[in-house]
Scaffold this motif. Structure first.
Motif, short mmCIF file in Angstrom:
data_model
loop_
_atom_site.label_atom_id
_atom_site.label_comp_id
_atom_site.label_asym_id
_atom_site.label_seq_id
_atom_site.Cartn_x
_atom_site.Cartn_y
_atom_site.Cartn_z
N GLN A 1 -99.29 -19.64 47.55
CA GLN A 1 -100.14 -19.30 48.70
C GLN A 1 -101.48 -20.01 48.61
N GLN A 2 -102.06 -20.05 47.41
CA GLN A 2 -103.34 -20.74 47.21
C GLN A 2 -103.24 -22.21 47.57
N LEU A 3 -102.11 -22.80 47.26
CA LEU A 3 -101.91 -24.23 47.56
C LEU A 3 -101.63 -24.48 49.03
N GLY A 4 -101.34 -23.42 49.77
CA GLY A 4 -101.09 -23.56 51.20
C GLY A 4 -99.84 -24.34 51.53
N VAL A 5 -98.79 -24.17 50.70
CA VAL A 5 -97.56 -24.92 50.96
C VAL A 5 -96.95 -24.48 52.29
N PRO A 6 -96.40 -25.43 53.04
CA PRO A 6 -95.71 -25.05 54.28
C PRO A 6 -94.40 -24.33 53.95
N ASP A 7 -93.93 -23.51 54.86
CA ASP A 7 -92.65 -22.81 54.66
C ASP A 7 -92.63 -22.09 53.31
N LEU A 8 -93.61 -21.22 53.11
CA LEU A 8 -93.84 -20.58 51.82
C LEU A 8 -92.58 -19.94 51.24
N MET A 9 -91.89 -19.12 52.02
CA MET A 9 -90.74 -18.39 51.48
C MET A 9 -89.58 -19.33 51.16
N ILE A 10 -89.37 -20.35 51.98
CA ILE A 10 -88.31 -21.32 51.70
C ILE A 10 -88.63 -22.08 50.41
N THR A 11 -89.88 -22.53 50.30
CA THR A 11 -90.28 -23.26 49.09
C THR A 11 -90.13 -22.37 47.85
N ALA A 12 -90.55 -21.11 47.97
CA ALA A 12 -90.45 -20.18 46.84
C ALA A 12 -89.00 -19.98 46.42
N ARG A 13 -88.11 -19.84 47.39
CA ARG A 13 -86.70 -19.65 47.05
C ARG A 13 -86.11 -20.90 46.40
N LEU A 14 -86.48 -22.06 46.92
CA LEU A 14 -85.97 -23.30 46.33
C LEU A 14 -86.49 -23.49 44.90
N LEU A 15 -87.76 -23.20 44.68
CA LEU A 15 -88.31 -23.33 43.33
C LEU A 15 -87.74 -22.26 42.40
N GLY A 16 -87.44 -21.09 42.96
CA GLY A 16 -86.74 -20.07 42.17
C GLY A 16 -85.39 -20.59 41.70
N GLY A 17 -84.71 -21.33 42.58
CA GLY A 17 -83.43 -21.94 42.21
C GLY A 17 -83.60 -22.98 41.11
N VAL A 18 -84.69 -23.74 41.18
CA VAL A 18 -84.98 -24.73 40.13
C VAL A 18 -85.17 -24.02 38.79
N LEU A 19 -85.93 -22.93 38.79
CA LEU A 19 -86.15 -22.17 37.55
C LEU A 19 -84.85 -21.59 37.02
N GLU A 20 -84.01 -21.06 37.91
CA GLU A 20 -82.71 -20.53 37.48
C GLU A 20 -81.86 -21.62 36.85
N ALA A 21 -81.86 -22.79 37.48
CA ALA A 21 -81.09 -23.92 36.93
C ALA A 21 -81.64 -24.34 35.58
#
Length: 197
Positions: A143-163
């Motif tokens: 949120q601090q970084l102001g990424v677009p599509d916050l929830m989509i980005t969070a889910r994708l990065l969560g997938g990266v961490l899981e992998a």
């Protein structure tokens, strides 16, 4: 009175409860929720089935205890790793490092097994609450970084961490996995051409 194997009754009870929890976690990780029965947990801990009920009222009760045991310990270690950090990329880097360090110790296995299981509603609600608490620092940094599509980005990065955790569990080099994961996180959250100092 049963023989105790500790200096005090309270210490004996604490050790017995920990033995039951450790046995339940092993059964959960290797056999799923259906393997976590009072009889199986008692046997795996080397205790008679009636002894199980001195500490937990049911299989669901010990699953709830696993949830309460696993997440707060992991979250406390994350809090230590993030202490004093304010820059969002620094927070994310430390979050990734600590999450993957815990993965090398197998600390994520109970939570992963629980997440994939059919749990009683109250256990599932508590699991979601503790998971939300766990990811809050990472979400705050995004949120601090102001990424677009916050929830989509969070889910994708969560997938990266899981992998990444899966790679570590498959005996990939943890330092290499950590470096690659941090590089992927940076690429996802920074504008093209910018570099983290």
């Amino acid at each position: 009175m049963p023989k105790i194997s500790a200096p005090t009754v309270a210490e004996h009870r604490r050790r017995q409860r920990e033995a039951l929890l450790a046995a339940a976690i092993e059964l959960l990780v290797h056999g799923g929720v259906s393997a976590v029965t009072p009889a199986a947990v008692g046997a795996a801990a080397g205790l008679a089935r009636p002894s199980f009920y001195q500490y937990f009222d049911s299989g669901a009760g010990i699953l709830a205890a696993i949830i309460e045991d696993s997440f707060p310990r992991s979250n406390a270690l994350l809090a230590i790793a993030l202490d004093g950090l304010t820059e969002p990329l620094d927070v994310m880097d430390a979050y990734v490092r600590e999450t993957l360090r815990q993965a090398t110790e197998g600390a994520h296995r109970p939570a992963a097994a629980l997440s994939a299981a059919q749990l009683p509603d109250e256990c599932r609600a508590r699991l979601a609450e503790l998971h939300h608490e766990q990811i809050a620092p990472f979400m705050g940094a995004l949120q601090q970084l102001g990424v677009p599509d916050l929830m989509i980005t969070a889910r994708l990065l969560g997938g990266v961490l899981e992998a990444a955790m899966g790679a570590i569990e498959s005996n990939a080099d943890s330092d290499a996995v950590t470096r690659s994961t941090i590089a992927l996180v940076h690429a996802a959250v920074q504008p093209a051409g910018s570099l983290h100092p």
